[in-house]
Write an enzyme that holds these catalytic residues in place. Structure first.
Site, mmCIF file in Angstrom:
data_model
loop_
_atom_site.group_PDB
_atom_site.id
_atom_site.type_symbol
_atom_site.label_atom_id
_atom_site.label_comp_id
_atom_site.label_asym_id
_atom_site.label_seq_id
_atom_site.Cartn_x
_atom_site.Cartn_y
_atom_site.Cartn_z
ATOM 1 N N ARG A 278 5.551 48.768 -10.017
ATOM 2 C CA ARG A 278 4.757 48.510 -11.220
ATOM 3 C C ARG A 278 3.539 49.426 -11.262
ATOM 4 O O ARG A 278 3.142 49.882 -12.338
ATOM 5 C CB ARG A 278 4.281 47.048 -11.237
ATOM 6 C CG ARG A 278 3.305 46.696 -12.349
ATOM 7 C CD ARG A 278 3.936 46.714 -13.712
ATOM 8 N NE ARG A 278 5.106 45.839 -13.767
ATOM 9 C CZ ARG A 278 5.880 45.698 -14.833
ATOM 10 N NH1 ARG A 278 5.618 46.382 -15.943
ATOM 11 N NH2 ARG A 278 6.929 44.905 -14.805
ATOM 12 N N CYS B 160 2.894 40.055 -6.733
ATOM 13 C CA CYS B 160 3.961 39.082 -6.947
ATOM 14 C C CYS B 160 5.072 39.730 -7.763
ATOM 15 O O CYS B 160 5.219 40.951 -7.744
ATOM 16 C CB CYS B 160 3.418 37.807 -7.601
ATOM 17 S SG CYS B 160 4.384 36.333 -7.141
ATOM 18 N N HIS C 83 5.837 40.445 -10.928
ATOM 19 C CA HIS C 83 5.554 41.506 -11.885
ATOM 20 C C HIS C 83 5.129 42.784 -11.169
ATOM 21 O O HIS C 83 5.501 43.895 -11.579
ATOM 22 C CB HIS C 83 4.458 41.044 -12.857
ATOM 23 C CG HIS C 83 4.275 41.928 -14.049
ATOM 24 N ND1 HIS C 83 3.284 42.876 -14.118
ATOM 25 C CD2 HIS C 83 4.948 41.995 -15.228
ATOM 26 C CE1 HIS C 83 3.347 43.496 -15.293
ATOM 27 N NE2 HIS C 83 4.351 42.983 -15.987
ATOM 28 N N CYS C 84 4.390 42.643 -10.101
ATOM 29 C CA CYS C 84 3.869 43.805 -9.365
ATOM 30 C C CYS C 84 4.965 44.642 -8.718
ATOM 31 O O CYS C 84 4.789 45.852 -8.541
ATOM 32 C CB CYS C 84 2.906 43.362 -8.273
ATOM 33 S SG CYS C 84 1.488 42.411 -8.836
ATOM 34 N N ILE C 85 6.067 44.026 -8.335
ATOM 35 C CA ILE C 85 7.099 44.760 -7.605
ATOM 36 C C ILE C 85 8.185 45.302 -8.524
ATOM 37 O O ILE C 85 9.168 45.882 -8.042
ATOM 38 C CB ILE C 85 7.735 43.897 -6.492
ATOM 39 C CG1 ILE C 85 8.591 42.762 -7.071
ATOM 40 C CG2 ILE C 85 6.664 43.350 -5.557
ATOM 41 C CD1 ILE C 85 9.420 42.025 -6.019
#
Length: 355
Positions: free
Chosen positions: A100, A341, A343-345
């Site tokens: 992301r 979390c 969304h970040c990955i």
């Protein structure tokens, strides 16, 4: 190009779409920062545990759309072992596992043509030792999918921006206007660059993100657009919680902006944040905002244990907000130990005209 303006995606009609718009595929980068070749090991329980979680997230996404795992070629067999046959693999060198942030931001124009933005990725203002390979991922994917690539002078990460797809971008001052990232730009200059590279007309600046966030306060833990005219914000109702004042300030800002397409105030929905949780003395940034919409579904992190009650509330709320999507929950706690979390990955590519 003959003019300064022609360097920008906005000149060509490109915009950052909303995350609910039709999608082509989603990317993840395989966890590789295990301490062996990097000075900083970000996974306190070891990289093996987090590989299982990444594979679970990838297979959850694979129920709905194409998922591509980016990993070094030497780890091809390992990724296939963990993830099975439903996950495609793209072999590129990487340093870390937060696509992301280091990956491209994909754009779309009215002809449904795709483009990509490469931000100047500095590993969160040089917090981590290596980011050379991660910085190349936007270029690799632009070549792989035959997309024009616009290179921005701004040092930001993809988790720092959310779009309503209609010309408004949400972000935080704390994650962009830091001396370690963009000391050469003031707020006005950063605003214009964001508009030009994201095809936006309005940048909404919240002051800061949540406490404990190692990214300096990315917006994707705080608030997001969930559909045109609707903003979801993580609510904090305990006055003793360090995020309470942040929530109150951000809520006031959001109440005073308008949807550009309707000229009406945004509908603001609050999702109660999980209880405060520490791990090895580190405050974990647990957030239901850090979910991923996919084609027909929602990949929602939950946190269990003392968060059981807020987990249940979040599941019911997301079911109401997204009645036509299947809610799939995953254990977000292990990823949060590393600083992010779901969304970040992940990073989504819109449908558009692409390979």
């Amino acid at each position: 190009m003959n003019s300064e303006l022609e360097k920008f995606p906005k000149y060509y009609g490109f915009r950052m779409p909303g995350e609910w718009e039709p999608r082509r595929r989603t990317f993840i980068q395989w966890p590789v920062r295990d301490g062996e070749n990097n000075r900083t090991n970000i996974w306190p329980d070891g990289v093996d545990e987090i590989k299982k979680i990444y594979s679970e997230v990838a297979n959850a996404i694979a129920q709905f759309e194409e998922i591509v795992m980016i990993a070094p070629g030497k780890l091809y067999d390992e990724v296939r072992k963990y993830c099975g046959e439903n996950v495609k693999i793209a072999s590129y060198p990487i340093d870390d596992s937060w696509v992301r942030d280091n990956g491209p931001t994909f754009l779309l124009n009215e002809e449904q043509e795709l483009a990509a933005v490469k931000w100047r990725f500095t590993s969160y203002g040089h917090k981590y030792e290596t980011h050379y390979n991660d910085n190349k991922i936007p270029g690799h994917l632009a070549v792989e999918y035959d997309l024009p690539l616009f290179k921005s002078p701004l040092s930001i990460e993809g988790g720092a921006i959310h779009s309503d797809g209609q010309g408004t971008i949400l972000t935080t001052e704390s994650a962009i206007l830091t001396s370690s990232r963009n000391s050469q730009f003031n707020k006005e200059e950063a605003t214009e660059l964001l508009k030009n590279y994201l095809g936006a007309e309005n940048i909404v600046w919240l002051r800061t993100g949540l406490n404990g966030d190692l990214t300096d306060g990315h917006i994707d833990n705080v608030a997001c657009f969930v559909k045109p005219g609707v903003i979801l914000i993580q609510g904090c109702y305990d006055k003793d919680n360090p995020d309470y004042e942040i929530f109150q300030e951000n809520l006031e800002i959001l109440k005073n902006i308008k949807d550009r397409s309707s000229e009406m105030p945004y509908e603001i929905i609050e999702v109660e944040k999980p209880p405060i949780r520490y791990y090895n003395g580190q405050l974990l940034t647990l957030s239901y905002i850090n979910f991923l919409p996919v084609e027909g579904g929602i990949i929602l992190p939950i946190f269990g244990d003392d968060a059981f009650e807020t987990d249940e509330k979040a599941i019911k709320l997301f079911t109401r907000i997204f009645p036509d999507r299947k809610i799939v929950t995953v254990n977000g706690t292990p990823i949060c130990k590393g600083g992010g979390c779901v969304h970040c990955i992940t990073q989504q590519m819109p449908l558009g005209k692409s390979l």
